[in-house]
Design a protein around this motif. Structure first.
Motif, PDB file in Angstrom:
ATOM      1  N   SER A  48      17.541  42.253  61.322  1.00  0.00           N
ATOM      2  CA  SER A  48      18.851  41.687  60.936  1.00  0.00           C
ATOM      3  C   SER A  48      19.590  42.565  59.929  1.00  0.00           C
ATOM      4  N   LEU A  50      18.865  43.384  56.957  1.00  0.00           N
ATOM      5  CA  LEU A  50      18.773  42.996  55.545  1.00  0.00           C
ATOM      6  C   LEU A  50      17.768  43.865  54.796  1.00  0.00           C
ATOM      7  N   SER A  51      16.972  44.611  55.535  1.00  0.00           N
ATOM      8  CA  SER A  51      15.969  45.474  54.922  1.00  0.00           C
ATOM      9  C   SER A  51      15.916  46.771  55.729  1.00  0.00           C
ATOM     10  N   ARG A  73      25.420  43.868  63.095  1.00  0.00           N
ATOM     11  CA  ARG A  73      25.662  42.548  62.483  1.00  0.00           C
ATOM     12  C   ARG A  73      26.695  41.745  63.267  1.00  0.00           C
ATOM     13  N   LEU A  84      21.613  29.068  54.366  1.00  0.00           N
ATOM     14  CA  LEU A  84      22.709  30.039  54.197  1.00  0.00           C
ATOM     15  C   LEU A  84      24.070  29.342  54.186  1.00  0.00           C
ATOM     16  N   TYR A  98      32.781  31.557  57.070  1.00  0.00           N
ATOM     17  CA  TYR A  98      32.075  32.572  57.866  1.00  0.00           C
ATOM     18  C   TYR A  98      32.970  33.109  58.998  1.00  0.00           C
ATOM     19  N   LEU A 101      34.950  35.784  57.464  1.00  0.00           N
ATOM     20  CA  LEU A 101      34.155  37.001  57.223  1.00  0.00           C
ATOM     21  C   LEU A 101      33.926  37.785  58.512  1.00  0.00           C
ATOM     22  N   TYR A 102      33.769  37.061  59.629  1.00  0.00           N
ATOM     23  CA  TYR A 102      33.527  37.725  60.919  1.00  0.00           C
ATOM     24  C   TYR A 102      34.831  38.095  61.619  1.00  0.00           C
ATOM     25  N   ARG A 143      26.575  27.986  62.293  1.00  0.00           N
ATOM     26  CA  ARG A 143      27.089  29.159  61.575  1.00  0.00           C
ATOM     27  C   ARG A 143      26.662  30.446  62.285  1.00  0.00           C
TER      28      ARG A 143
ATOM     29  N   ASP B  92      22.224  36.344  51.664  1.00  0.00           N
ATOM     30  CA  ASP B  92      21.865  36.915  52.973  1.00  0.00           C
ATOM     31  C   ASP B  92      22.973  36.639  53.986  1.00  0.00           C
ATOM     32  N   GLY B  93      23.551  35.440  53.914  1.00  0.00           N
ATOM     33  CA  GLY B  93      24.658  35.101  54.819  1.00  0.00           C
ATOM     34  C   GLY B  93      25.815  36.073  54.649  1.00  0.00           C
ATOM     35  N   LEU B  94      26.112  36.425  53.394  1.00  0.00           N
ATOM     36  CA  LEU B  94      27.200  37.384  53.130  1.00  0.00           C
ATOM     37  C   LEU B  94      26.811  38.772  53.645  1.00  0.00           C
ATOM     38  N   LEU B  95      25.560  39.153  53.376  1.00  0.00           N
ATOM     39  CA  LEU B  95      25.120  40.507  53.761  1.00  0.00           C
ATOM     40  C   LEU B  95      25.013  40.670  55.271  1.00  0.00           C
ATOM     41  N   LEU B  96      24.861  39.537  55.991  1.00  0.00           N
ATOM     42  CA  LEU B  96      24.767  39.592  57.456  1.00  0.00           C
ATOM     43  C   LEU B  96      26.132  39.745  58.122  1.00  0.00           C
ATOM     44  N   ARG B 101      30.085  46.042  52.449  1.00  0.00           N
ATOM     45  CA  ARG B 101      29.436  45.234  51.403  1.00  0.00           C
ATOM     46  C   ARG B 101      30.162  45.303  50.064  1.00  0.00           C
ATOM     47  N   TYR B 227      23.280  49.683  47.806  1.00  0.00           N
ATOM     48  CA  TYR B 227      21.845  49.953  47.635  1.00  0.00           C
ATOM     49  C   TYR B 227      21.177  48.881  46.791  1.00  0.00           C
ATOM     50  N   GLU B 230      20.356  45.718  48.850  1.00  0.00           N
ATOM     51  CA  GLU B 230      19.399  45.898  49.935  1.00  0.00           C
ATOM     52  C   GLU B 230      18.003  46.053  49.365  1.00  0.00           C
ATOM     53  N   GLU B 231      17.022  45.562  50.078  1.00  0.00           N
ATOM     54  CA  GLU B 231      15.646  45.654  49.582  1.00  0.00           C
ATOM     55  C   GLU B 231      15.198  47.106  49.533  1.00  0.00           C
TER      56      GLU B 231
END
Lengths: 232, 231
Positions: A48, A50-51, A73, A84, A98, A101-102, A143, B92-96, B101, B227, B230-231
């Motif tokens: 996703s 996020l990492s 994304r 979330l 949301y 944002l999208y 969402r 996380d919702g914002l980062l997705l 960013r 940065y 992010e993890e």
């Protein structure tokens, strides 16, 4: 739709994913099973965006991560055990936020459509903090599908849900999957995974140790397959 | 590939969406503003009795007491603003979302700045009442704006780091206060200058430094936010 090659993820000296390979075809519903600490959540967080992966290649819908993360994304919907959602906004305000944002066009009809799909249209003007856990999880799915993503990732979506809420969530998940989306779901609930998924992969010690289709199960069930995969 | 104008438009829309969402949530809960205001009032009240100074001496400590109040109250606002995003996974919702960013960063900066300036403006008459000082000085208001911008920019960046830890409430002031010392000192100098009716030429260096620090901290935060989250 999802291609993962030799994926490695390290946190300091600890290696969570150890050269993981994973492919998902368009329209497949993959249940990703595995014991606690196997790396399922870490893997979904990498998918996703996020990492970041420590090593290896990840592509979703033809776009590489992390270099084309924004494009990924836009095609991805994610549901985790956290909702979330903002507790001090109403259901429709959360979705509207949301949607903005999208960058969705025609937001209001889409918001109504999604609220109807998750069965919360009659609660659209209620604050999310007044919702039960099950209702929040349904709205979280709303969402995640708001921008009509091609790929959906579910990380333990049944966590904290009672029997009724889980049954209701089943229906929503079936509806999401029936629209031709590619789905990857982690869950400890093997019975529910068996009802929903078309493929079952076991993630253990940072790699996929076993994989089978629904047809491949034959007369066996997911529990037997899972136990066997963990013992090999 | 998006055209630059389209990318700019979606960036600004995302910033506006985040600010509007924060304002709407705060309008409902009033948690952040009320806690910042009560805390600021208590600090002013405690200083008033702790210092127990002659009216003529009180004017000399005004800038110091004001900025200590703003910084302490601001820390509560920064912590709360990011905690709301983290506690239910909303960060996380914002980062997705498929947005730059830094739009998230600027959205959070603007909404926190609005809350902080609101608290500052409301605190001024209370301070004037306690300390018998007229603070409605346009120069002072400008310094408050510039100082708050620098403080909130650095604070938002650091709170997005601190919020990932278990000790976020303690960690934020520990890492924030040493970094904002240059902003705080120039804001104090400029505030003292305006409150003591000094010539603008004498205030200008502190004011100029404050503007430069705002620009530098904003640029650095802009570059590293991606940065940091992010993890």
């Amino acid at each position: 739709m999802i291609e993962v090659r030799k994926l490695v993820k390290r946190f300091g000296l600890k290696t969570i994913l150890r050269g993981l390979d994973f492919d998902v075809q368009p329209g497949e519903f993959v249940a990703l099973l595995g014991p606690n600490g196997a790396g399922k959540t870490t893997f979904l967080r990498i998918l996703s965006s996020l990492s970041r992966p420590s090593l290896g290649e990840v592509k979703i819908a033809g776009y590489a991560l992390p270099s084309q993360a924004a494009a990924v994304r836009a095609r991805l919907g994610v549901v985790s055990h956290m909702p979330l959602l903002y507790a001090d906004l109403t259901a429709e305000e959360n979705l509207r936020f949301y949607a903005r944002l999208y960058g969705l066009q025609n937001q209001e009809p889409r918001i109504t459509e999604v609220l109807q799909m998750v069965g919360l249209d009659n609660r659209r003007r209620d604050l999310v903090r007044t919702f039960s856990r099950g209702m929040q999880q349904r709205l979280a799915i709303g969402r995640a599908v708001l921008h009509d993503p091609d790929v959906m990732l579910f990380d333990e979506p049944y966590t904290g849900l009672d029997q009724d809420a889980s049954t209701m969530l089943d229906e929503v998940l079936k509806s999401v999957a029936s629209q031709g989306r590619t789905v990857v779901m982690t869950s400890h609930d093997l019975a529910r995974s068996e009802d929903l998924a078309t493929r079952f992969d076991v993630l253990s010690r940072g790699v996929i140790t076993a994989s089978t289709s629904r047809e491949g199960l034959g007369s066996s069930n997911v529990l037997a397959f899972y136990k066997q995969a963990l013992n090999t | 590939m998006k055209s630059p104008s389209l990318a700019r438009s979606s960036f600004l829309k995302a910033v506006a969406a985040i600010v509007q969402k924060d304002l709407a949530a705060e309008y409902r809960s009033r948690e952040l503003l009320s806690s910042m205001m009560v805390f600021a009032l208590l600090v002013i009240f405690i200083f008033n009795y702790a210092l127990n100074l002659e009216p003529s001496v009180r004017a000399k400590v005004t800038a110091g007491v004001l900025w200590v109040t703003f910084v302490f109250a601001g820390t509560i606002g920064l912590n709360r603003s990011m905690a709301v995003e983290k506690d239910r996974g909303c960060l996380d919702g914002l980062l997705l979302a498929p947005v730059d960013r830094t739009a998230i960063f600027f959205g959070k900066v603007i909404s926190t700045l609005i809350f902080m300036l609101l608290v500052e403006v409301i605190m001024l008459p209370f301070y004037g009442l306690f300390y018998n000082v007229n603070l409605f000085n346009p120069g002072l208001l400008l310094v408050m704006l510039l100082g708050s911008i620098g403080y909130v920019v650095v604070g938002t960046l650091l709170s997005s780091m601190a919020v990932q830890t278990r000790t976020r409430d303690i960690l934020l002031p520990i890492i924030l206060f040493p970094i904002i010392i240059p902003i705080l000192l120039s804001a104090l100098d400029a505030s003292n200058g305006f409150l003591n009716n000094l010539e603008f030429d004498l205030i200008q260096p502190a004011l100029g430094l404050l503007v430069a620090l705002d620009v530098i901290f904003t640029a650095v935060s802009f570059m590293v936010f991606d940065y940091v989250v992010e993890e």
